[in-house]
Design an enzyme around this catalytic site. Structure first.
Site, PDB file in Angstrom:
ATOM      1  CG  ASP A 149     -57.511 -34.610 -12.911  1.00 11.40           C
ATOM      2  OD1 ASP A 149     -57.617 -35.636 -12.223  1.00 11.40           O
ATOM      3  OD2 ASP A 149     -56.531 -34.377 -13.631  1.00 11.40           O
ATOM      4  CG  ASP A 182     -55.922 -30.030 -13.070  1.00  9.11           C
ATOM      5  OD1 ASP A 182     -56.532 -31.017 -12.635  1.00  9.11           O
ATOM      6  OD2 ASP A 182     -54.939 -30.097 -13.834  1.00  9.11           O
ATOM      7  NE  ARG A 239     -52.391 -37.370  -8.107  1.00 10.89           N
ATOM      8  CZ  ARG A 239     -52.813 -37.258  -9.364  1.00 10.89           C
ATOM      9  NH1 ARG A 239     -53.228 -36.081  -9.807  1.00 10.89           N
ATOM     10  NH2 ARG A 239     -52.814 -38.295 -10.169  1.00 10.89           N
ATOM     11  CG  ASP A 260     -52.503 -31.548 -11.732  1.00  5.70           C
ATOM     12  OD1 ASP A 260     -52.615 -31.849 -10.529  1.00  5.70           O
ATOM     13  OD2 ASP A 260     -53.025 -32.202 -12.662  1.00  5.70           O
TER      14      ASP A 260
END
Length: 670
Positions: A195, A173, A246, A199
């Site tokens: 990824d 991330d 997302r 997050d």
């Protein structure tokens, strides 16, 4: 500087105390030339001062808004040392340290091995210098229990593993946090990572994500990975551009407030489910306001167990789900904010999101650093990019010294008026000489001060010292700017100097106020005073109340003091004040004063013959002149040299300040 001057005469109303009152009233009442200002209340004492609350619309505020501002707030590395890093080892060292740090990332920091974590401990600010700070091939990682972190103005990019579009083989991330609290992520650009881009996981709380760019990616921004319903998060003014899903996905958030976000150029790969905009999942309560969705599939959706309230957004060429049910919550119950119109969001977010060159390092006094000097001391030697000392309203009774090793500082008062923020002390030259008497000394280059008052309130009327010098300010650095500042004192209020006679330093003073009586603007620096008010204080004499200037310009420097577009005011009797006299420090023959009053109003207090000798040196050997002065104190006589129109063309603000490097601060203040 040793002076020959008239003794202050005894009598009521002639002491320093009254002069200070008169000066303070004048500083309050007189702003730029020709503009009167209503007198405000006297400055608050420091114990009553509080940091100025940032406007919710301030896109450059150094203080977080939204949920990150609650429950004690988020201050990052405030109070710690400021460090600049250019490599992975230094970044990792300071980011993981136990003590607070303000860490500035300069240029691109490449992380090895590819995809590795940089662990960020509590009480850290990590910010890019200008708009060029980058972290490449690596992740910023906040472990469980980490708190009070600010990450701003960075680009974090390029840990993508070719062929792993779904992000299933590597967890690289841009930023990842687990069970962290009080985190502000602002004005960053996240792109092309391994990824997720961002997050926020496992019960993290009091988070604000603002003005970031999420680009060129599959999974942009996920929140949750927990069965608990704890996370409170504000997400505003972010640009999701060229991402698939997302944007964000919010799972089991107690409160998720999304406003003024811009979703555009969504990746179109034909996926009917996992291509979407905002998703309120699990038990999340989500409020979406005044966002803009352009060409987005499933712009906003909610699980049956979640709640989603949407109001004021614009949808353009959208398809799929537009869910809205439940009452969620009212963000105004938690914090103040103001919405931009949804129609303005694409332009605003495209312009203001991501790293910005004008976002600098800000040290707040006294919120983060107890004194102005403590904030100065926190700045690293050799500082090569602007650091702002944001000084809250109050009276700071202390001396301040900015050494030559700490350039590129901005001293910014944060009150509504320059009189709200006062730096003052009361030392006379009897203790430590003229330099030692200065309340503030600036030896560094490239220092700016705005919206402040500098004062030396030594009460010379109460003492019988032979020397009564008491400086409010002394500068020796080059490229110094004072804007909307006040300088309060009596003798030698403001000294603008240079490190030695044949070195030229430049000072630009704009929209300011200067008071004093004897030689109260003096020194050898090239100094421009523009659109300002100069108050000549009465010493109670009917014949000689003092001297505005005492220049000691190097003989090979054509430019000394320029007072232009300004007003001189005085309560002294008519014909009792000199415009200046030539100062030759230590009898130095190569100090040949140059002073020009240009397009400036002069009061009746100015003498008919306004220039005078000093310590055996004739004023006629100096370079004193006027050009188009006016008012009751102006005249054209044999004792008042005047520039011709042709000569005046060479004595402009630009010529005084340009030097060899083309410095032109006046161009930024028009």
């Amino acid at each position: 500087m040793t002076h020959l001057h008239s003794k202050r005469l005894p009598g009521p109303g002639l002491g320093r105390t009254l002069a200070a009152v008169v000066g303070l009233v004048a500083a309050l009442a007189l702003g730029a030339v020709g503009q009167a200002k209503a007198a405000d209340a006297p400055p608050k004492v420091l114990s009553e001062a509080a940091p100025k609350t940032p406007s919710p619309m301030d896109r450059w505020s150094d203080q977080p808004h939204g949920f990150a501002s609650l429950d004690g707030g988020t201050t990052g590395g405030a109070g710690g040392k400021v460090v600049t890093v250019t490599d992975q080892a230094s970044l990792a060292k300071y980011a993981a340290a136990e003590e607070p740090y303000v860490i500035r990332v300069s240029g691109a920091v490449a992380v090895e091995p590819f995809g590795s974590d940089i662990v960020v401990a509590s009480n850290k600010t990590i910010t890019g210098v200008g708009d060029t700070g980058e972290i490449v091939h690596g992740e910023l990682h906040l472990n469980p229990g980490t708190h009070n972190v600010i990450i701003r103005n960075l680009t974090i990019r390029d840990s993508y593993v070719e062929g792993d579009w779904a992000g299933k083989t590597q967890d690289f991330d841009a930023i990842q946090m687990d069970t962290a609290d009080h985190v502000w992520i602002d004005h960053n650009r996240f792109t092309h990572m391994g990824d997720g881009l961002l997050d926020i996981r496992k019960d993290s709380q009091y988070i604000t994500v603002s003005y970031n760019q999420f680009t060129n990616h599959n999974k942009a921004f996920g929140i949750g990975w927990t069965a608990n319903v704890k996370t409170q998060i504000t997400i505003d003014h972010n640009w999701f551009n060229g991402t698939k899903q997302r944007n964000p996905s919010a799972d089991n958030c107690a409160y998720a407030h999304l406003y003024n976000n811009y979703l555009s150029a969504q990746v179109a790969d034909g996926d009917p489910v996992w291509t979407y905009g905002n998703w309120s999942r699990g038990q999340t309560k989500m409020v979406i306001e005044n966002s803009y969705y352009d060409g987005v599939q499933h712009p906003y959706q909610a699980d049956a167990t979640a709640e989603l309230v949407q109001r004021g957004s614009i949808l353009k060429n959208t398809t799929g789900r537009h869910d809205a049910w439940g009452t969620a919550f009212d963000p105004h119950d938690f914090y103040a904010y103001r919405l931009d119109p949804a129609a303005a969001v694409p332009a605003l977010v495209a312009k203001f999101s991501g790293p910005q060159a004008r976002i600098g390092t800000v040290l707040n006094v006294p919120a983060d650093y107890p004194t102005v000097q403590a904030a100065v001391d926190a700045v690293p030697d050799g500082n090569d990019s602007p650091v702002t000392l944001a000084i809250a309203p109050g009276t700071y009774r202390a001396k301040v010294y900015i050494p030559a090793a700490k350039p590129n500082l901005v001293l910014q008062g944060t009150g509504q008026d320059r009189s709200d923020t006062v730096i003052v002390y009361d030392t006379p030259a009897q203790f430590g000489g003229s330099t030692g008497s200065a309340t503030v000394r600036i030896a560094a280059n490239d220092v700016t001060a705005r919206d402040l008052t500098f004062s030396n309130d030594f009460d010379e009327a109460a003492y019988e010292y032979s020397g009564e010098q008491a400086l409010a300010m002394k500068t020796t650095g080059d490229r110094i700017v004072f804007e909307n500042t006040a300088f309060l004192g009596n003798q030698d209020t403001l000294m603008t100097d240079s490190p030695k006679l044949n070195l030229i330093s430049r000072v630009y003073i704009r929209d300011s106020y200067i008071e004093g009586d004897v030689d109260f603007v003096y020194g050898r620096a090239t100094t421009v005073i523009e659109r300002s008010v100069i108050r000549a204080l009465s010493r109670g004499s009917t014949t000689n109340n003092g001297y505005l200037t005492a220049a000691s310009t190097w003989k090979d420097n054509p430019y000394g003091f320029l007072v232009t577009g300004s007003r001189v005011v005085s309560d002294a009797p008519a014909g009792s004040f000199h415009l200046g006299r030539p100062w030759h420090p230590g009898g130095e023959p190569d100090a040949v004063a140059q002073v020009l009053f240009r397009d400036t109003e002069l009061p009746a207090a100015v003498k008919a013959s306004p220039w005078t000798d000093m310590s055996g040196f004739s004023w006629k050997d100096a370079r004193f002149a006027e050009y188009r002065t006016y008012g009751p104190g102006a005249a054209v006589t044999a004792d008042r040299p005047q520039l011709s129109d042709a000569d005046a063309a060479g004595y402009t603000v630009a010529n005084y300040l340009a030097g060899n490097d083309g410095w032109a601060p006046q161009a930024q203040h028009r």
